[in-house]
Design a protein around this motif. Structure first.
Motif, short mmCIF file in Angstrom:
data_model
loop_
_atom_site.label_atom_id
_atom_site.label_comp_id
_atom_site.label_asym_id
_atom_site.label_seq_id
_atom_site.Cartn_x
_atom_site.Cartn_y
_atom_site.Cartn_z
N ASN A 222 0.81 -1.21 0.00
CA ASN A 222 0.00 0.00 0.00
C ASN A 222 0.85 1.27 0.00
O ASN A 222 0.36 2.33 -0.39
N PHE A 223 2.10 1.15 0.41
CA PHE A 223 3.03 2.26 0.21
C PHE A 223 3.18 2.53 -1.29
O PHE A 223 3.08 3.68 -1.74
N LYS A 275 -2.71 -1.16 5.96
CA LYS A 275 -2.90 -0.65 4.60
C LYS A 275 -2.91 0.88 4.59
O LYS A 275 -2.27 1.51 3.75
N TYR A 276 -3.63 1.46 5.55
CA TYR A 276 -3.77 2.92 5.58
C TYR A 276 -2.44 3.58 5.92
O TYR A 276 -2.08 4.62 5.34
N LEU A 277 -1.69 2.97 6.85
CA LEU A 277 -0.39 3.50 7.21
C LEU A 277 0.54 3.52 6.00
O LEU A 277 1.18 4.53 5.70
N GLY A 282 3.08 6.43 1.49
CA GLY A 282 3.33 6.48 0.06
C GLY A 282 2.87 7.78 -0.56
O GLY A 282 3.56 8.36 -1.41
N LYS A 283 1.73 8.29 -0.14
CA LYS A 283 1.22 9.55 -0.68
C LYS A 283 2.15 10.72 -0.33
O LYS A 283 2.20 11.71 -1.05
N ILE A 293 12.48 4.95 2.11
CA ILE A 293 11.65 4.54 0.99
C ILE A 293 12.04 3.14 0.52
O ILE A 293 11.18 2.29 0.26
N MET A 294 13.34 2.88 0.44
CA MET A 294 13.81 1.59 -0.05
C MET A 294 13.46 0.45 0.91
O MET A 294 13.36 -0.70 0.50
N LYS A 295 13.23 0.76 2.18
CA LYS A 295 12.78 -0.26 3.13
C LYS A 295 11.28 -0.50 3.01
O LYS A 295 10.79 -1.58 3.34
N LEU A 296 10.55 0.51 2.57
CA LEU A 296 9.09 0.41 2.50
C LEU A 296 8.59 -0.19 1.19
O LEU A 296 7.60 -0.92 1.17
N THR A 297 9.25 0.11 0.09
CA THR A 297 8.71 -0.26 -1.21
C THR A 297 8.84 -1.75 -1.51
O THR A 297 9.75 -2.42 -1.01
#
Length: 311
Positions: A222-223, A275-277, A282-283, A293-297
């Motif tokens: 969801n990110f 999902k919302y987090l 991401g937004k 970002i590289m840890k989240l994507t």
């Protein structure tokens, strides 16, 4: 109508074998099945359908492997009237999948794409099962610009898990956006509808497809969804997706309460929170450091060599 099937392949499981097996036993056979395979060290076994399969290797560590660009490469390799996008884990539910998708496009010359119903695997969890039923109901639908007030973001919904496109019109409209981290199918559908074309949901064309994501995977997925929406505000600022998410949660809560499945309601809220987090991060990805970002994507390749202005 001549049909080709295009499947990006990355670290495939045994499901790909099932996909190829069933594609080669369709009532409307594909002329070729184009596999766009990353160089991940895994050798593909295409023996169940080798006469119709072509394999093109894509370097995974280069920008060329991308949700939109990779699929478009497959389209340029095809000369078919219809190209069917599929994922490596979308198993045709019966021998009529390609026949029904091509048939409905033949019946509706004002439609540029038709996507299939996704039915859950029999072993998937209850929440995933109910979510698939919510997103892919048993009734078909033809969507156009006039449906926006009623359907909102669902007007533009189209899934490359299994979707058939008129190749010529696809190219005329400019194809999928790239680079694309997510939603290349929805973004293309939005542009097509805004140009007067229609998108068809074909409920009796079915693939077996569902997932069991961990909480971390839900955040990461969801990110990427949020990043996609931030990069295409021309679509998502006008038609909000949050409303559809709230509708899903309310629908599932009512169903679970009726069935007295209270533990699943707790699980639903935890998953929805994840999902919302991820979506909100991401937004607002432009405010985050690249290392975070590289840890989240889930799509590291999308970010390699790019600045925020490129994304």
């Amino acid at each position: 109508m001549k049909i080709d099937v295009i499947i990006p392949v990355y670290r495939p499981t045994e499901k790909l074998h099932k996909v190829l097996y069933r594609l080669c036993r369709q009532t409307h056979l594909p002329e070729q099945i184009i596999l766009l395979h990353t160089r991940d060290g895994i050798k593909l076994d295409v023996s169940v359908c080798k006469d119709r399969v072509s394999v093109t290797e894509i370097p995974i560590l280069e920008k060329e492997f991308d949700h939109g660009r990779t699929r478009e490469q497959g389209i340029w390799m095809s000369d078919a009237d219809i190209v069917v996008m599929m994922t490596q884990d979308a198993v045709p539910a019966d021998p009529f999948l390609l026949e029904k998708l091509s048939e409905v496009l033949n019946e509706h010359p004002d439609a540029v794409a038709a996507y299939a119903r996704q039915i859950p695997d029999q072993n998937c969890g209850l929440l995933e099962k109910y979510t698939r039923v919510f997103n892919y109901p048993p009734k078909s639908q033809i969507k156009s610009q006039k449906d926006l007030p009623k359907l909102g973001i669902k007007t533009y919904f189209c899934s490359n898990v299994c979707a058939a496109y008129r190749r010529g019109v696809y190219l005329e409209l400019g194809g999928f956006p790239h680079p694309a981290i997510f939603n290349e199918d929805l973004i293309f559908a939005a542009g097509a509808i805004q140009n007067g074309w229609k998108i068809i949901y074909k409920a009796d064309a079915r693939v077996i497809h569902s997932h069991e994501y961990t909480y971390r995977e839900l955040i990461r997925r969801n990110f990427d969804q949020g990043v996609s929406q931030a990069c295409h505000s021309e679509i998502f600022e006008k038609v909000k997706s949050e409303k559809e998410g709230i509708h899903l949660i309310c629908t599932l809560v009512k169903k679970l309460l009726k069935e007295r499945k209270y533990l699943q309601i707790i699980q639903l809220f935890v998953e929805s929170g994840c999902k919302y987090l991820g979506y909100q991060m991401g937004k607002h990805y432009r405010q985050l450091p690249k290392s975070f970002i590289m840890k989240l994507t889930m799509n590291h390749n999308y970010w390699r060599g790019r600045n925020d202005e490129d994304a």
